[in-house]
Design an enzyme around this catalytic site. Structure first.
Site, PDB file in Angstrom:
ATOM      1  N   CYS A   1       0.260  -1.260   0.275  1.00 34.00           N
ATOM      2  CA  CYS A   1      -0.165  -0.330   0.042  1.00 34.00           C
ATOM      3  C   CYS A   1       0.532   1.512  -0.431  1.00 34.00           C
ATOM      4  O   CYS A   1       1.527   2.062   1.072  1.00 34.00           O
ATOM      5  CB  CYS A   1      -0.900   0.070   1.075  1.00 34.00           C
ATOM      6  SG  CYS A   1      -2.246   1.298   1.098  1.00 34.00           S
TER       7      CYS A   1
ATOM      8  N   CYS B   1      -0.153   3.987   2.097  1.00 33.84           N
ATOM      9  CA  CYS B   1      -0.007   4.189   3.900  1.00 33.84           C
ATOM     10  C   CYS B   1       1.021   4.143   3.458  1.00 33.84           C
ATOM     11  O   CYS B   1       1.212   4.619   5.142  1.00 33.84           O
ATOM     12  CB  CYS B   1      -0.586   2.178   3.790  1.00 33.84           C
ATOM     13  SG  CYS B   1      -2.041   2.025   3.530  1.00 33.84           S
ATOM     14  N   ASP B   2       2.047   3.919   3.213  1.00 36.15           N
ATOM     15  CA  ASP B   2       3.435   3.547   3.872  1.00 36.15           C
ATOM     16  C   ASP B   2       4.431   4.393   2.925  1.00 36.15           C
ATOM     17  O   ASP B   2       5.805   4.444   3.316  1.00 36.15           O
ATOM     18  CB  ASP B   2       4.048   1.887   3.779  1.00 36.15           C
ATOM     19  CG  ASP B   2       2.858   1.175   4.573  1.00 36.15           C
ATOM     20  OD1 ASP B   2       2.977   1.345   5.730  1.00 36.15           O
ATOM     21  OD2 ASP B   2       3.086  -0.147   4.504  1.00 36.15           O
TER      22      ASP B   2
END
Ligand code: NAP
Length: 320
Positions: A145, A148-149
């Site tokens: 992701c 997200c990261d």
């Protein structure tokens, strides 16, 4: 108490008994909830996490009509808010088992539900590369992701693996936040939309064609990947801080299997053009039913499934 085909919403009905239960609150499930409730069906959406599905992880959506450019998270926040005007969405409510009987029986985290029809919109999960080091380095440099990261890799060297829309969207996002990103793709051509391919070329994101990741070097954090060029056979090591894997999706079809739904060879639920499955009163929409796997298609599937369900409950197939 029931009227012709539809459960009354009077105080006599117990909280766990519905006309239709929608499993999964991605775009398909949310659209199904809106359409089912507006059609007068008693329904609830059960979601094991939070509403939004995989769209939540998409950095930018540019092909959902009405939204020229919107982060996936924002789009799904708006969609969930809209759905909540009509339908109860039970977050953190995982469906553990489902059984067919006179009514369908659903065992979920907080108890037992029954219903006359089910709309499955359970989505799909990320496919893994299946190479050495991948499993052990999840959260230590391996991610599925970018939204997200990605932030943790600002100014660092990363690779994105894959050649579809997700891989190219992720690579553009990582580039835009200041990562030093390259794409590793196993063929000599992308399958992603032309528009994304043009953006990758315009931004000068390097692509390692005909190349696969053979191993992710393990340690406290990812430090390198071993690559193999499939044309030349040459194996090399590339120093990287992060590996973003974007190699497709696997349908979340466990409940579909419990219901004996017909699946295609890829494991996606087979539906007709009205999103009916082979089991009466069970419908499937969104990624779990395969197809073009676009938000706009999932929304269509959810709406159509809800309307088919309404039609079947009003005019059951066994009376036709
Ligand atoms: P996808 O379209 O299935 O692409 C997967 C990519 O990963 C392909 O390029 C494939 O290579 C590669 N791949 C598969 N297994 C691999 C392996 N073991 N090792 C190395 N590479 C591997 O998946 P996706 O990009 O996640 O997209 C899924 C669906 O969502 C698609 O329908 C897509 O259009 C949609 N989507 C749309 C958007 C958008 O429109 N903005 C954004 C994201 C996703 P090959 O090409 O060689 O098969």
């Amino acid at each position: 108490m029931t009227t012709e085909g539809i459960t009354s919403s009077s105080a006599e009905s117990t909280p766990g008994d519905y006309d239709v239960i929608i499993i999964g609150a991605g775009p398909a499930g949310l659209a199904a909830g809106i359409y089912a409730k507006r059609a007068g069906l008693e329904c609830v959406v059960l979601e094991k996490g939070v509403p939004g599905g995989q769209v939540l992880t998409s950095p930018s959506i540019e092909n959902y009509p009405g939204f020229p450019e919107v982060p996936g998270m924002k789009l799904m926040e708006l969609m969930a808010e809209h759905a909540k005007r009509y339908v109860d969405i039970r977050e953190g409510e995982e469906v553990l088992r489902v059984r067919e009987g006179e009514r369908f029986e659903i065992s979920a985290t907080s108890g037992r539900y029954t219903c006359r029809a089910i709309i499955l919109s359970t989505g799909s999960t990320h496919r893994k590369l299946g190479v050495r080091g991948e499993e052990g380095m999840i959260g230590k440099g391996v991610s599925y992701c970018a939204t997200c990261d990605g932030f943790f890799y600002k100014g660092k060297e990363v690779v994105v693996v894959g050649g579809g829309n997700t891989a190219l969207t992720d690579a553009l996002y990582l580039h835009s936040i200041g990562c030093d990103v390259s794409i590793v793709h196993r063929r000599e051509a992308f399958r992603a939309d032309r528009h994304l391919q043009d953006s990758i070329a315009k931004k000068g994101v390097p692509v390692l064609w005909d190349t696969v990741v053979e191993e992710i070097v393990e340690g406290d954090q990812v430090t390198a990947v071993k690559l193999r060029n499939l044309r030349t056979g040459v194996v090399s090591q590339k120093a990287v801080d992060g590996v973003f894997v974007a190699v497709g999706e696997i349908p979340s079809n466990q409940l579909a299997a419990e219901l004996d739904l017909e699946l295609d060879p890829g494991g996606f639920v087979i539906v007709d053009k009205s999103f009916r499955t082979n089991v009466p009163f069970v419908y499937a929409a969104g990624d779990v039913a395969g197809g073009i796997r676009q938000i706009v298609a999932a929304v269509h599937g959810g709406a159509a499934a809800a309307l088919s369900c309404f039609e079947d409950l009003m005019n059951p197939y066994y009376r036709r």
